[in-house]
Design an enzyme around this catalytic site. Sequence first.
Site, PDB file in Angstrom:
ATOM      1  N   LYS A   1     -18.888  90.438 -17.713  1.00 10.43           N
ATOM      2  CA  LYS A   1     -18.659  91.727 -17.040  1.00 10.43           C
ATOM      3  C   LYS A   1     -18.694  92.943 -17.948  1.00 10.43           C
ATOM      4  O   LYS A   1     -18.127  92.927 -19.033  1.00 10.43           O
ATOM      5  CB  LYS A   1     -17.305  91.675 -16.345  1.00 10.43           C
ATOM      6  CG  LYS A   1     -17.320  90.726 -15.177  1.00 10.43           C
ATOM      7  CD  LYS A   1     -16.007  90.746 -14.465  1.00 10.43           C
ATOM      8  CE  LYS A   1     -16.070  89.939 -13.184  1.00 10.43           C
ATOM      9  NZ  LYS A   1     -14.741  89.815 -12.602  1.00 10.43           N
TER      10      LYS A   1
ATOM     11  N   GLY B   1      -7.718  88.224 -26.682  1.00 11.86           N
ATOM     12  CA  GLY B   1      -7.258  89.506 -26.156  1.00 11.86           C
ATOM     13  C   GLY B   1      -6.882  90.473 -27.267  1.00 11.86           C
ATOM     14  O   GLY B   1      -7.200  91.667 -27.210  1.00 11.86           O
TER      15      GLY B   1
ATOM     16  N   ARG C   1      -4.745  75.796 -33.943  1.00 19.21           N
ATOM     17  CA  ARG C   1      -3.771  76.874 -34.180  1.00 19.21           C
ATOM     18  C   ARG C   1      -2.703  76.468 -35.187  1.00 19.21           C
ATOM     19  O   ARG C   1      -2.264  77.295 -35.984  1.00 19.21           O
ATOM     20  CB  ARG C   1      -3.114  77.273 -32.859  1.00 19.21           C
ATOM     21  CG  ARG C   1      -4.088  78.033 -31.990  1.00 19.21           C
ATOM     22  CD  ARG C   1      -3.442  78.445 -30.696  1.00 19.21           C
ATOM     23  NE  ARG C   1      -4.305  79.351 -29.979  1.00 19.21           N
ATOM     24  CZ  ARG C   1      -4.264  79.528 -28.668  1.00 19.21           C
ATOM     25  NH1 ARG C   1      -3.390  78.862 -27.950  1.00 19.21           N
ATOM     26  NH2 ARG C   1      -5.083  80.367 -28.089  1.00 19.21           N
TER      27      ARG C   1
ATOM     28  N   GLY D   1     -12.576  84.891 -26.754  1.00 19.07           N
ATOM     29  CA  GLY D   1     -12.487  83.512 -26.279  1.00 19.07           C
ATOM     30  C   GLY D   1     -13.792  82.750 -26.164  1.00 19.07           C
ATOM     31  O   GLY D   1     -13.956  81.697 -26.766  1.00 19.07           O
TER      32      GLY D   1
HETATM   33  P1  AMP Z   1     -16.392  87.071 -20.763  1.00 15.36           P
HETATM   34  O1  AMP Z   1     -15.086  86.368 -20.522  1.00 15.36           O
HETATM   35  O2  AMP Z   1     -16.527  88.381 -20.085  1.00 15.36           O
HETATM   36  O3  AMP Z   1     -16.743  87.118 -22.236  1.00 15.36           O
HETATM   37  O4  AMP Z   1     -17.498  86.197 -20.063  1.00 15.36           O
HETATM   38  C1  AMP Z   1     -17.770  84.895 -20.454  1.00 15.36           C
HETATM   39  C2  AMP Z   1     -18.430  84.205 -19.318  1.00 15.36           C
HETATM   40  O5  AMP Z   1     -19.614  84.891 -18.961  1.00 15.36           O
HETATM   41  C3  AMP Z   1     -18.859  82.788 -19.614  1.00 15.36           C
HETATM   42  O6  AMP Z   1     -18.085  81.930 -18.847  1.00 15.36           O
HETATM   43  C4  AMP Z   1     -20.326  82.757 -19.194  1.00 15.36           C
HETATM   44  O7  AMP Z   1     -20.657  81.615 -18.461  1.00 15.36           O
HETATM   45  C5  AMP Z   1     -20.477  83.976 -18.344  1.00 15.36           C
HETATM   46  N1  AMP Z   1     -21.835  84.482 -18.324  1.00 15.36           N
HETATM   47  C6  AMP Z   1     -22.644  84.738 -19.355  1.00 15.36           C
HETATM   48  N2  AMP Z   1     -23.857  85.130 -18.953  1.00 15.36           N
HETATM   49  C7  AMP Z   1     -23.834  85.118 -17.608  1.00 15.36           C
HETATM   50  C8  AMP Z   1     -24.820  85.404 -16.601  1.00 15.36           C
HETATM   51  N3  AMP Z   1     -26.041  85.798 -16.937  1.00 15.36           N
HETATM   52  N4  AMP Z   1     -24.432  85.299 -15.322  1.00 15.36           N
HETATM   53  C9  AMP Z   1     -23.193  84.902 -14.995  1.00 15.36           C
HETATM   54  N5  AMP Z   1     -22.227  84.611 -15.893  1.00 15.36           N
HETATM   55  C10 AMP Z   1     -22.551  84.706 -17.185  1.00 15.36           C
END
Ligand code: AMP
Length: 397
Positions: free
Chosen positions: A199, A378, A36, A355
């Site tokens: 999610k 974010g 950064r 992130g």
């Molecule tokens: P996000 O912060 O929503 O972008 O999610 C990122 C996180 O999603 C990472 O820590 C990944 O380990 C997790 N992730 C990716 N694919 C999967 C999966 N198939 N099942 C569970 N967690 C996952």
Amino acid sequence: MMIKFQDYNFKGKKAIIRVDFNVPLNAEKQITDDTRIRMALPTIEKILSDGGSVVLMSHLGRPKGGPEEKYSMKPLVPYLTKALGREVKFADDCIGEETLALKNNLKAGEVLLLNNLRFYKEEEKGNKEFAQKLAEGVDVYVNDAFGTAHRAHASTTIIAEFFPNDKMFGFLLANEVESMDKVLKQGEKPITAILGGAKVSSKISVIENLLGKVDNIIIGGGMTYTFIKAMGGKVGNSLVEEDYLETALSVMQAAKEKGVTIYFPSDSLNADKFDNEANTSVSEINNVPEGLMGLDISEKSIALFKEVILKSKTILWNGPMGVFEMSNFAKGTIAIANALVEATENGSFTLVGGGDSVAAINQFNLADKVSYVSTGGGAMLEYIEGKVLPGVAAILD
Ligand code: AMP
């Protein structure tokens, strides 16, 4: 008229820059990741080489609204002194009489670092009097902190009011906005967005806003299984957001109406537990056996996604394809990162943000092989959701 930072002559001017120096420090108060700060150096150097002087302000960590030694910005001084090749002065407080005196005495070519903005609750509250105190004693306001541009804090937004004719983005923030606009506003077609991560709930607004802007959406990662379940597939123990099954279906319907193709993985790498050492097997994406959970995409999906990526002229990537933090479930994410590198070599514009995809691309040492890696998780998500970022609006107004 928006002032362009590179066209502004800082000779004889004192500029206050909102930087994002929220860097990780170890127990010895050494910076463990200087990205950064390094990224903000060109902005600082341009002002100094014009013959101006610089006041730097940032937050660090999460102080509780009063001074706390462990969140002092002082440990950054030796690093900055070395990086800028000149003495860097330090103000123990970001406002107040002594700080104002330091600002008033600042000469051309000098740099002053202010202590943590979040030692005052007024910062995050966007308090006007506090912003005015920050604005005192300087001529120009430069915002170069993309990571906080989605927050209407005193130093990111409110302060701009005090510089109606002398406010601008620094190089870093200008680059961020330009890169996102290259995808969202001026993207060369076909435009593909790759969305992964855990999610659906956290990405739904992103998907909805992208429907009017992109040609293809590739879905991967944990959120895939909510869509697959909504379509009647078997997902075993994979991550599913039951509350979002309907939403998933309506997003797919909206995509259809807008002529956007959504690509889902065709196969799934399944595990018998959430563990790098789990037993694994591959199944069709809509046929994950009972008791197993999908933790990555597999070969067929990789081939499909790669084909779509290599046909695209503009690509946005947000979110991993699997649990890339575990080496046995990182293959899909690595393959996508490599496909982006190849697309970049072929002349496509590739933007990686959010992130975890940034963490992934850094982990694979591929960050300098894509067109742009965004620094603000974010803030970037909110921008691609179509929201107006207060820190950006304050400069454009
Ligand atoms: P996000 O912060 O929503 O972008 O999610 C990122 C996180 O999603 C990472 O820590 C990944 O380990 C997790 N992730 C990716 N694919 C999967 C999966 N198939 N099942 C569970 N967690 C996952």
